[in-house]
Design an enzyme around this catalytic site. Structure first.
Site, PDB file in Angstrom:
ATOM      1  N   SER A 411      38.193  41.905  11.427  1.00 40.47           N
ATOM      2  CA  SER A 411      37.643  40.570  11.160  1.00 40.47           C
ATOM      3  C   SER A 411      36.692  40.627   9.964  1.00 40.47           C
ATOM      4  O   SER A 411      36.076  41.665   9.715  1.00 40.47           O
ATOM      5  CB  SER A 411      36.889  40.102  12.411  1.00 40.47           C
ATOM      6  OG  SER A 411      36.750  38.712  12.412  1.00 40.47           O
ATOM      7  N   PRO A 412      36.565  39.528   9.245  1.00 35.04           N
ATOM      8  CA  PRO A 412      35.636  39.535   8.113  1.00 35.04           C
ATOM      9  C   PRO A 412      34.206  39.807   8.579  1.00 35.04           C
ATOM     10  O   PRO A 412      33.732  39.158   9.507  1.00 35.04           O
ATOM     11  CB  PRO A 412      35.759  38.124   7.531  1.00 35.04           C
ATOM     12  CG  PRO A 412      36.466  37.309   8.564  1.00 35.04           C
ATOM     13  CD  PRO A 412      37.268  38.246   9.377  1.00 35.04           C
ATOM     14  N   CYS A 414      30.361  40.583   6.880  1.00 32.94           N
ATOM     15  CA  CYS A 414      29.454  40.768   5.761  1.00 32.94           C
ATOM     16  C   CYS A 414      28.673  42.064   5.976  1.00 32.94           C
ATOM     17  O   CYS A 414      28.156  42.308   7.072  1.00 32.94           O
ATOM     18  CB  CYS A 414      28.509  39.571   5.700  1.00 32.94           C
ATOM     19  SG  CYS A 414      27.633  39.508   4.164  1.00 32.94           S
ATOM     20  N   GLN A 489      38.447  36.950   1.816  1.00 38.32           N
ATOM     21  CA  GLN A 489      37.850  35.728   2.382  1.00 38.32           C
ATOM     22  C   GLN A 489      36.870  35.150   1.370  1.00 38.32           C
ATOM     23  O   GLN A 489      35.894  35.810   0.992  1.00 38.32           O
ATOM     24  CB  GLN A 489      37.108  36.017   3.692  1.00 38.32           C
ATOM     25  CG  GLN A 489      36.588  34.732   4.341  1.00 38.32           C
ATOM     26  CD  GLN A 489      35.682  34.966   5.540  1.00 38.32           C
ATOM     27  OE1 GLN A 489      34.635  35.589   5.411  1.00 38.32           O
ATOM     28  NE2 GLN A 489      36.083  34.468   6.702  1.00 38.32           N
ATOM     29  N   TYR A 570      28.893  27.024   7.118  1.00 39.69           N
ATOM     30  CA  TYR A 570      28.743  27.196   5.665  1.00 39.69           C
ATOM     31  C   TYR A 570      29.210  25.918   4.963  1.00 39.69           C
ATOM     32  O   TYR A 570      29.526  24.920   5.620  1.00 39.69           O
ATOM     33  CB  TYR A 570      29.499  28.452   5.209  1.00 39.69           C
ATOM     34  CG  TYR A 570      28.888  29.698   5.817  1.00 39.69           C
ATOM     35  CD1 TYR A 570      27.547  30.019   5.570  1.00 39.69           C
ATOM     36  CD2 TYR A 570      29.612  30.534   6.662  1.00 39.69           C
ATOM     37  CE1 TYR A 570      26.959  31.136   6.155  1.00 39.69           C
ATOM     38  CE2 TYR A 570      29.035  31.653   7.243  1.00 39.69           C
ATOM     39  CZ  TYR A 570      27.703  31.947   6.989  1.00 39.69           C
ATOM     40  OH  TYR A 570      27.118  33.032   7.571  1.00 39.69           O
ATOM     41  N   ARG A 618      39.558  29.700   7.971  1.00 40.45           N
ATOM     42  CA  ARG A 618      38.754  29.989   9.170  1.00 40.45           C
ATOM     43  C   ARG A 618      38.016  28.721   9.568  1.00 40.45           C
ATOM     44  O   ARG A 618      37.395  28.067   8.729  1.00 40.45           O
ATOM     45  CB  ARG A 618      37.761  31.122   8.906  1.00 40.45           C
ATOM     46  CG  ARG A 618      36.997  31.509  10.153  1.00 40.45           C
ATOM     47  CD  ARG A 618      36.267  32.839  10.056  1.00 40.45           C
ATOM     48  NE  ARG A 618      36.837  33.771  11.029  1.00 40.45           N
ATOM     49  CZ  ARG A 618      36.160  34.768  11.604  1.00 40.45           C
ATOM     50  NH1 ARG A 618      34.922  35.009  11.295  1.00 40.45           N
ATOM     51  NH2 ARG A 618      36.737  35.556  12.482  1.00 40.45           N
ATOM     52  N   ARG A 712      33.038  43.516  15.687  1.00 36.27           N
ATOM     53  CA  ARG A 712      32.107  44.582  16.074  1.00 36.27           C
ATOM     54  C   ARG A 712      32.794  45.847  16.564  1.00 36.27           C
ATOM     55  O   ARG A 712      32.341  46.948  16.238  1.00 36.27           O
ATOM     56  CB  ARG A 712      31.105  44.032  17.091  1.00 36.27           C
ATOM     57  CG  ARG A 712      30.135  43.044  16.452  1.00 36.27           C
ATOM     58  CD  ARG A 712      29.406  42.218  17.451  1.00 36.27           C
ATOM     59  NE  ARG A 712      30.310  41.352  18.186  1.00 36.27           N
ATOM     60  CZ  ARG A 712      29.958  40.620  19.238  1.00 36.27           C
ATOM     61  NH1 ARG A 712      28.733  40.691  19.699  1.00 36.27           N
ATOM     62  NH2 ARG A 712      30.828  39.842  19.830  1.00 36.27           N
TER      63      ARG A 712
HETATM   64  C1  LIG Z   1      27.839  42.056  10.961  1.00 38.33           C
HETATM   65  C2  LIG Z   1      28.746  40.879  11.000  1.00 38.33           C
HETATM   66  C3  LIG Z   1      29.029  40.195   9.829  1.00 38.33           C
HETATM   67  C4  LIG Z   1      29.901  39.099   9.837  1.00 38.33           C
HETATM   68  N1  LIG Z   1      30.241  38.495   8.657  1.00 38.33           N
HETATM   69  C5  LIG Z   1      31.206  37.551   8.644  1.00 38.33           C
HETATM   70  C6  LIG Z   1      31.731  37.061   7.424  1.00 38.33           C
HETATM   71  O1  LIG Z   1      31.354  37.495   6.364  1.00 38.33           O
HETATM   72  N2  LIG Z   1      32.677  36.100   7.484  1.00 38.33           N
HETATM   73  C7  LIG Z   1      33.139  35.614   8.676  1.00 38.33           C
HETATM   74  O2  LIG Z   1      33.998  34.737   8.686  1.00 38.33           O
HETATM   75  N3  LIG Z   1      32.691  36.087   9.839  1.00 38.33           N
HETATM   76  C8  LIG Z   1      31.749  37.052   9.846  1.00 38.33           C
HETATM   77  N4  LIG Z   1      31.359  37.597  11.048  1.00 38.33           N
HETATM   78  C9  LIG Z   1      31.987  37.134  12.290  1.00 38.33           C
HETATM   79  C10 LIG Z   1      33.131  38.063  12.675  1.00 38.33           C
HETATM   80  O3  LIG Z   1      34.201  37.972  11.771  1.00 38.33           O
HETATM   81  C11 LIG Z   1      33.649  37.751  14.076  1.00 38.33           C
HETATM   82  O4  LIG Z   1      34.166  36.451  14.086  1.00 38.33           O
HETATM   83  C12 LIG Z   1      32.557  37.877  15.117  1.00 38.33           C
HETATM   84  O5  LIG Z   1      31.828  39.081  14.950  1.00 38.33           O
HETATM   85  C13 LIG Z   1      33.149  37.844  16.526  1.00 38.33           C
HETATM   86  O6  LIG Z   1      34.061  38.879  16.710  1.00 38.33           O
HETATM   87  P1  LIG Z   1      33.682  40.250  17.492  1.00 38.33           P
HETATM   88  O7  LIG Z   1      33.219  39.850  18.859  1.00 38.33           O
HETATM   89  O8  LIG Z   1      34.965  41.013  17.511  1.00 38.33           O
HETATM   90  O9  LIG Z   1      32.605  40.948  16.728  1.00 38.33           O
HETATM   91  C14 LIG Z   1      30.462  38.669  11.042  1.00 38.33           C
HETATM   92  C15 LIG Z   1      30.141  39.357  12.216  1.00 38.33           C
HETATM   93  C16 LIG Z   1      29.325  40.454  12.209  1.00 38.33           C
HETATM   94  C17 LIG Z   1      29.063  41.185  13.494  1.00 38.33           C
END
Ligand SMILES: Cc1cc2nc3c(=O)[nH]c(=O)nc-3n(C[C@H](O)[C@H](O)[C@H](O)COP(=O)(O)O)c2cc1C
Ligand SMILES: Cc1cc2nc3c(=O)[nH]c(=O)nc-3n(C[C@H](O)[C@H](O)[C@H](O)COP(=O)(O)OP(=O)(O)OC[C@H]3O[C@@H](n4cnc5c(N)ncnc54)[C@H](O)[C@@H]3O)c2cc1C
Length: 783
Positions: A411-412, A414, A489, A570, A618, A712
């Protein structure tokens, strides 16, 4: 001690029993408005685990209940002329009437006073009671009397149902999904004693109307149901007992305790019948109350303990019931599914049952599910093996001309580690190692289309040559060293821009070095955040041009796919949500208006991005906030993007406003992906607290998403997919030649690990009720 219990249902009677056992000298009276054997309904159902609990708390009533029960192991799903049976479920059913008679008998034996035909109006007669238990059921008079205090929330669900009985014997918990000329009908049926089964019929309100069921009496509607399900009833009758059609009220009360009065069972909270937990919850409430009364020094303290200690468990069950009832309410979403995939969806609807879990107890069923999935993939032109297919996670997917080797996605995320938007060595290692780790698709973090489009000073960007060169290095590495595809993205931070790095205070405004921020409307994120500038047409044109420029640079870098970030509050999301868009021009107001600018940007990107390469968007499918975007809106949003040429909707949620109230849990956003996919008929990627490959397979096999993204979990485990491939024996997974000895080892060990794991699970499985039933028929020991 004097205890008054209002209501002689399972909650009232069981609490009387447990409290009397604890306090033999207490004066305990149960007041029940009906006669002793005058009860509505047919059978109730308990799981093995619930029965274990009953055994621990009151062995004599447990034994009597289990002597009377009908035990079954299988769930059978009838759909479109097929039947799929899944074993190992361990349930028992018994008649509600017998259950109550057993509990009455046991209560009497212990010295509880039972007063029948005692309809209690108010608590005036109990002024001298130390404790008043309000177990007066779903329509609790007492809960309503103190409605301001208990604050019940009643969510009347849309489907209608009627509870009937039959003489039709059943050897499995049986779901029948019946197509009719009016729409779908569902029967939930199980046997609860020899020659008697419970039948709950359910349908949506439109089908109910079309079928002309409105205004029919019990007998007439039983006849209609017998007509619809006659092929299965085989001449057996349908029986009625106050079997009116109703809407299920999902009840949640904010408070359960008032002075020395406490709500128990359905009076305080309900759980939908499709997970069969109403009676269980009622009796377990009684257990929790008795435990608290045992431990706490005073009644007040006990009631406090009961309420605090029990709430989480009740809410968890209610959440599972919610998920389950929503599945039944939207059964039309799956109506054109392959029957085996449909049956898999029924089995896994409430999260507790998963792909691996079913593999253990119904391997043939799961093998059929895998085959059906592989056939669908083959129909898309892939030469995959349909006789011995790999698990769904390892099936390929094509979006335009991009082919993914498997369905696991990074997943994306940052990394907040760029310098002036330039990704550095950290990024190369980060993306590179996840690509080598086997995921089919890697998303970049939100890469910003301009310096002022950044969320934080550490965000990556793609507005200059230096950034382009740095990204090209990463993309090249991924392409040369892995089989993964990489998606760029692109985003603009909007009002969440000029904020601190994640570890310095997420979304908090920068103290220095910030920049001006833009949004749909001039509403700050936090009260002390920067007030964004409301975008005018010139700003929109500039932002759109910046997106297009960045996409062109992305193409020059060699990215395989492009995602437009329109989620998480955003810039583009700020247009979509009514909570952040309060414009009065053509870009505000209706959802169609609010979508106008995001769609304009998407269309410009689609025109600039090579037509053979896919694009995704997204979205936040709900704002988790009053007045915000809902799942139904998300379907409209997805359709609009699909019409504009989107190939995949990346379904996330929330992060729009600070005071949102998300309901977290395992796979908590997956229901939105399911809704968008199966209502808007567009490919989706789901994400959000999905942590195991078992969950990935469960989601894919049930048709709830086409790709599964993990954020994560990939932060701590770049080789998530490679390891999962070992577990599922998906040999074809890519592994760089440098790492092959590791792959061989993991595949070798996985076979043994899997065997050990299965053995452990089988060993840990409690005795079946069939065995316990044999024990229960032994003479009763003096208790
Ligand atoms: C450290 C971190 C940075 C993230 N940055 C972005 C991002 O740049 N773009 C985005 O669409 N989602 C971002 N997310 C959201 C994740 O893509 C994802 O949707 C979210 O963490 C839930 O999924 P998970 O439970 O598998 O972590 C970020 C999540 C984390 C933990
Ligand atoms: C269609 C349907 C199917 C269901 N299927 C299942 C199932 O399979 N398994 C399962 O576990 N549960 C099932 N349930 C739920 C189950 O019936 C209830 O959740 C359970 O009975 C709750 O127990 P209770 O003691 O809280 O309430 P109740 O069983 O409703 O008992 C409340 C009692 O209080 C009495 N009462 C009410 N007001 C007063 C008053 N003022 N004075 C005196 N007495 C009063 C009522 O007469 C009643 O006997 C189903 C429910 C429905 C509607």
């Amino acid at each position: 001690m004097k205890i008054a219990i209002i209501g002689g249902g399972p909650a009232g009677l069981y609490s009387a029993i447990l409290l009397k056992k604890q306090r033999p000298n207490a004066e305990i009276t149960v007041y029940e408005r009906n006669r002793a054997d005058d009860t509505f309904g047919f059978g109730v159902v308990f799981s093995d685990a619930t029965l274990d609990n009953f055994e621990k708390y009151d062995s004599p009533s447990y034994r009597r209940i289990t002597q009377e029960f009908a035990y079954w192991d299988d769930i059978a799903v009838h759909f479109r002329g097929t039947v799929h049976r899944v074993g190992g479920n361990g349930f028992c059913g018994c008649s509600r009437r017998k259950l109550l008679l057993i509990l009455q008998e046991r209560a009497r034996e212990l010295g509880v006073t039972l007063m029948f035909e005692a309809d209690i109006e108010d608590e005036a007669g109990f002024a001298d009671a130390d404790l008043v238990v309000l177990a007066d059921g779903i329509n609790s008079r007492f809960r309503d009397r103190y409605i301001e205090h208990f604050q019940p929330e009643v969510d009347l669900r849309s489907n209608v149902f009627a509870w009937m009985g039959s003489t039709r014997p059943l050897d499995a918990f049986t779901f029948i999904f019946q197509e009719t000329e009016w729409g779908p009908f569902i029967a939930h049926a199980y046997q609860y004693e020899v020659g008697r089964s419970t039948w709950i019929f359910e349908t949506d309100p439109q089908t109910f109307k079309r079928a002309g069921l409105e205004g029919l009496n019990e007998k007439q509607s039983a006849d209609r149901m017998a007509g619809i399900f006659g092929w299965f009833l085989e001449g057996h009758q349908l029986l009625t007992n106050r079997s009116m059609w109703r809407n299920f009220p999902m009840i949640r009360s904010k408070r359960w305790v008032k002075d020395n009065m406490v709500l128990l069972g359905d009076a305080k909270a309900t759980a939908h019948f499709s997970i069969g937990s109403g009676t269980k919850l009622a009796m377990e409430d009684a257990i929790a109350l008795a435990d608290a009364m045992q431990r706490a020094p005073t009644v007040d303290a006990a009631l406090l303990q009961y309420e605090h200690g029990r709430r989480e468990e009740v809410e968890k069950t209610q959440h599972a019931a919610d998920v389950s009832l929503v599945w039944f309410e939207h059964v039309d979403r799956f109506w054109d599914f392959d029957p085996v995939q449909f049956a898999f969806g029924v089995m896994t609807r409430a999260k507790a049952i998963t792909y691996d879990n079913l593999t253990l107890r119904a391997p043939d069923f799961v093998s059929e599910v895998d085959k059906a999935f592989a056939k669908q993939v083959r129909a898309k032109g892939f030469g995959v093996d349909v006789d011995k297919p790999v698990a769904p996670m390892f099936q390929p997917l094509r979006l335009r001309e991009m082919e993914l080797a498997n369905r696991a996605v990074v997943s994306p995320m940052c990394m907040y580690s760029a310098k002036e938007g330039v990704p550095g060595d950290f990024h190369l290692v980060h993306y590179g190692s996840r690509a080598i780790g086997g995921a089919g698709l890697i998303f970049t973090e939100m890469t910003c289309v301009g310096r002022d489009a950044r969320i934080t000073p550490g965000c990556t960007g793609l507005w200059n040559d230096e950034q382009e060169a740095a990204w090209r290095r990463i993309v090249d590495f991924v392409h040369v060293n892995s089989a993964a595809k990489i998606c760029l993205q692109l985003g603009h931070a909007g009002r969440k821009g000029a904020t601190r790095l994640m570890w310095d205070g997420m979304d908090r405004p920068l103290e220095e070095g910030g920049w001006d921020v833009l949004s749909a409307s001039p509403i700050p994120y936090f009260p002390d955040s920067q007030v964004p500038r409301e975008m005018d047409r010139a700003a929109m044109d500039a932002v759109k041009a910046a997106f297009v420029q960045a996409a062109k640079r992305g193409e020059a870098c060699g990215f395989d796919m492009l995602e437009l970030h329109s989620a998480h509050g955003y810039l583009l999301a700020s247009f979509i949500s009514p909570l952040t868009n309060q414009r009065s021009d053509a870009y505000g107001g209706s959802l169609a208006n609010r979508l106008r600018f995001p769609l304009e940007v998407f269309e410009a990107l689609r025109a600039a991005w090579p037509s053979h390469k896919p694009m995704s968007v997204r979205i936040s499918a709900t704002d988790w906030a009053e007045g915000g975007i809902t799942g139904d809106d998300a379907v409209v949003v997805a359709r609009a993007f699909a019409e504009a040429g989107v190939d995949l909707v990346d379904v996330s949620t929330g992060q729009t406003v600070r005071d949102a109230q998300p309901i977290y849990g395992r796979m908590f956003q997956t229901p939105f992906s399911e809704q968008v996919r199966n209502e808007a008929r567009v490919a989706t990627m789901c994400v959000g607290n999905i942590t195991t490959s078992d969950q990935v397979n469960t989601i894919l096999a049930a048709g709830r998403a086409d790709l599964v993204a993990l954020g994560r979990p990939h932060l701590v485990d770049p080789s998530f997919t490679l390891k999962a491939a070992g577990w599922y024996g998906a040999e074809a997974v890519f592994c760089p030649p440098q790492y092959l000895p590791g792959k061989e080892q993991i595949f070798r060990n996985s076979v043994r690990d899997r065997q050990d794991f299965d053995d452990l699970k089988i060993k840990a499985k409690p005795k079946t009720r069939a065995e316990l039933k044999a024990e229960a028929t032994k003479p009763l020991a003096a208790e």
